[in-house]
Design an enzyme around this catalytic site. Structure first.
Site: not given
Ligand code: FAD
Length: 483
Positions: A281, A284, A312, A347, A365, A388
């Site tokens: 993650e 990612w 759209w 997420n 989107w 997105w």
């Molecule tokens: P954890 O599950 O604890 O993950 C640890 C870290 O990994 C996160 O803090 C984040 O930095 C990174 N991470 C995890 N999943 C993703 C992912 N899919 N993409 C990129 N990095 C990820 N994340 C953002 O930080 N900023 C945003 O603006 C953002 N917008 C999003 C919009 C959409 C439509 C979607 C589907 C996802 C988005 N995410 C975004 C990714 C993800 O949803 C969040 O990073 C995550 O929910 C953060 O929660 P956490 O820190 O508890 O994640």
């Protein structure tokens, strides 16, 4: 005033921490330091409401950390970053400026002086600029496929990053920093970052602790109590199954190196699968930056340009219902209300609400990206845009457009008792599972005893699931056929 020639101005931006902050530690080794944050006009214009609130708190927190070393944060503002920097350096006889490479600057939705443009302007004014790394584990241009190009698919990118994880070492905070005394810092409250009329930030303050300490508290709590079971629990919005590090990472209050190093220390103490999923993650986030580096317009332009022809819909009423959490689909409404109240959304639910907007409602989107940008405390130009585009199907390595999340099945699977919905949609609090996820199907007695009247106390579904799904598939078919 003129400082010693070895004085360095350290400019903070998305690196609001003192530990593992190479710009700060290298400057502190070289001589006296002035620590500054510059609010230039394009930066201010690019910040969403929730980010502004976070930034205000985070700057206060950083100032307090620097005060423990006998210094503080100098706040400067101006229309143009380079002009403000050069004027401050000239007025104070400073000839060295250091900062952390700003990778989000590529994004066309936050147009500011790029690092290279800024460096050139400083050099013209005889000021030496030094750029350090630390916002990301990798510099986006430094990782290439076997044929020398950038990655567009996550898994091979992960394989390269996986090999490097052990090398990532974080630096401790400097033992000592000598600060050059400055005057002329602006007052943070004059920047208008924190909402006043009305002050809607109470619900954010109740759940977040912006700043370096809050970041490390979240990391420690997660590694201790959340990492075991993460692979499964991370999908459960009804549980505290994720790290909640995202806003801290977005503002650089913690570095990805610190997170990786601390997580790897848990190896052998937690199941290997849980650890690997968490590391993936974090990667990612790296991959999102790798993509935005390839396509700076990622927040506004389809990565897959065939989506430029996607039909759209235009429906302001539907967009408004989605934004307000009034679609009649409880899991979607819970997510949208969680976002509005806390500045964050789980997420799994981000994927569900994004799929609902782009597929069931057939709305572009970009409208969702903009709403998230304004309301998320973790709004990040790369992760938001790539998230997105992944869901809508227009991105690199995206979820195929025809894979349409069923909001009812998703809710039943990931919020089995309905506790998440109950928390954010209180008008359904007395409904039992599984009806809480599809209240329009509940028997009259169930609705009466829960005090729910569909279309009155809670909206009827804005669109029928089967119809919305079919409309999305037809639109996708049209796109394919017109190729
Ligand atoms: P954890 O599950 O604890 O993950 C640890 C870290 O990994 C996160 O803090 C984040 O930095 C990174 N991470 C995890 N999943 C993703 C992912 N899919 N993409 C990129 N990095 C990820 N994340 C953002 O930080 N900023 C945003 O603006 C953002 N917008 C999003 C919009 C959409 C439509 C979607 C589907 C996802 C988005 N995410 C975004 C990714 C993800 O949803 C969040 O990073 C995550 O929910 C953060 O929660 P956490 O820190 O508890 O994640």
């Amino acid at each position: 005033m003129s400082f010693a020639s070895n004085t360095t101005l350290v400019v903070f931006e998305r690196d609001l921490r003192v530990a593992d902050q190479k710009a700060l530690s290298e400057a502190a080794k070289a001589g006296p330091v002035i620590a500054a944050y510059i609010m230039d006009a394009p930066l201010k214009a690019s910040l969403g409401g929730a980010q502004k609130w976070w930034l205000h708190q985070s700057l206060n927190s950083l100032d307090a950390s620097l005060a423990e070393y006998g210094g503080g944060l100098t706040l400067l503002s101006g229309n143009d970053r380079a002009v403000t920097l050069i004027a401050f350096c000239k007025a104070n006889g400073i000839s060295n400026v250091d900062w952390t490479a700003r990778n989000d600057i590529f994004a066309t939705n936050s147009p500011r002086n790029t690092d290279s443009a800024l460096t050139a302007k400083l050099e013209q004014a005889n000021i030496k600029a030094t750029i350090h790394h630390g916002q990301l584990l990798h510099e986006p241009a430094s990782i290439r496929t076997g044929s020398g190009g950038p990655f567009r698919v996550y898994t091979p990118f992960w394989r390269v990053m996986e090999q490097r994880l052990e090398q990532f070492k974080a630096e401790p905070a400097p033992e000592k920093i000598t600060f050059a005394q400055t005057s002329g810092s602006e007052d943070l409250s004059s920047w208008g970052l924190s909402p006043t009329k009305p002050d809607w930030s109470g619900t954010l303050a109740a759940v977040w602790q912006p700043g370096e300490t809050g970041a490390h508290n979240n990391l420690a709590a997660f590694l201790e109590g959340g990492l075991t079971g993460y692979d499964e629990n991370r999908n459960r919005p009804d549980m505290a199954g994720t790290s909640r590090l995202s806003p801290h990472l977005a503002f650089g209050e913690i570095s990805p190196y610190q997170v990786i190093e601390a997580a790897l220390k848990r190896r052998g103490k937690v199941p290997a699968g849980d650890l690997e999923t968490f590391l993936k993650e974090i990667v990612w986030r790296e991959f999102s930056y790798h993509l935005i580096h390839q396509k700076p317009g990622l927040a506004t332009e389809n990565f897959n340009i065939s989506f430029d022809r996607f039909p759209w819909a235009s429906d302001d009423k539907a967009l408004d219902a989605w934004q307000k959490g009034m679609t009649g689909y409880p899991i979607v409404d819970a997510g949208m209300r969680e976002l509005y109240q806390t500045g964050w959304m789980h997420n799994r639910v981000r994927m569900i609400v994004a799929s609902f907007l782009t597929k069931h409602l057939l709305l572009d989107w970009r409208a969702g990206e903009r709403w998230f940008w304004d309301t998320l405390v973790d709004a990040d130009p790369a992760s938001n845009a790539s998230g997105w585009q992944w869901v809508s199907g227009s991105g690199a390595d995206a979820s195929p457009y025809f894979r349409i999340f069923n909001p009812i099945l998703q809710a039943e699977k990931f919020d089995p008792k309905g506790d998440y919905v109950r928390k954010y949609v209180p008008e359904l609090a007395k409904m039992r599972a599984p009806f809480i996820h599809k209240p329009w199907e509940a028997p009259d007695m169930e609705l009466i005893s829960a005090g729910v009247r569909i279309g009155s106390t809670y909206p009827a579904p804005i669109i029928d699931h089967a119809k919305g799904r079919q409309r999305a598939l037809d639109a996708y078919k049209m796109l394919k056929e017109s190729a």
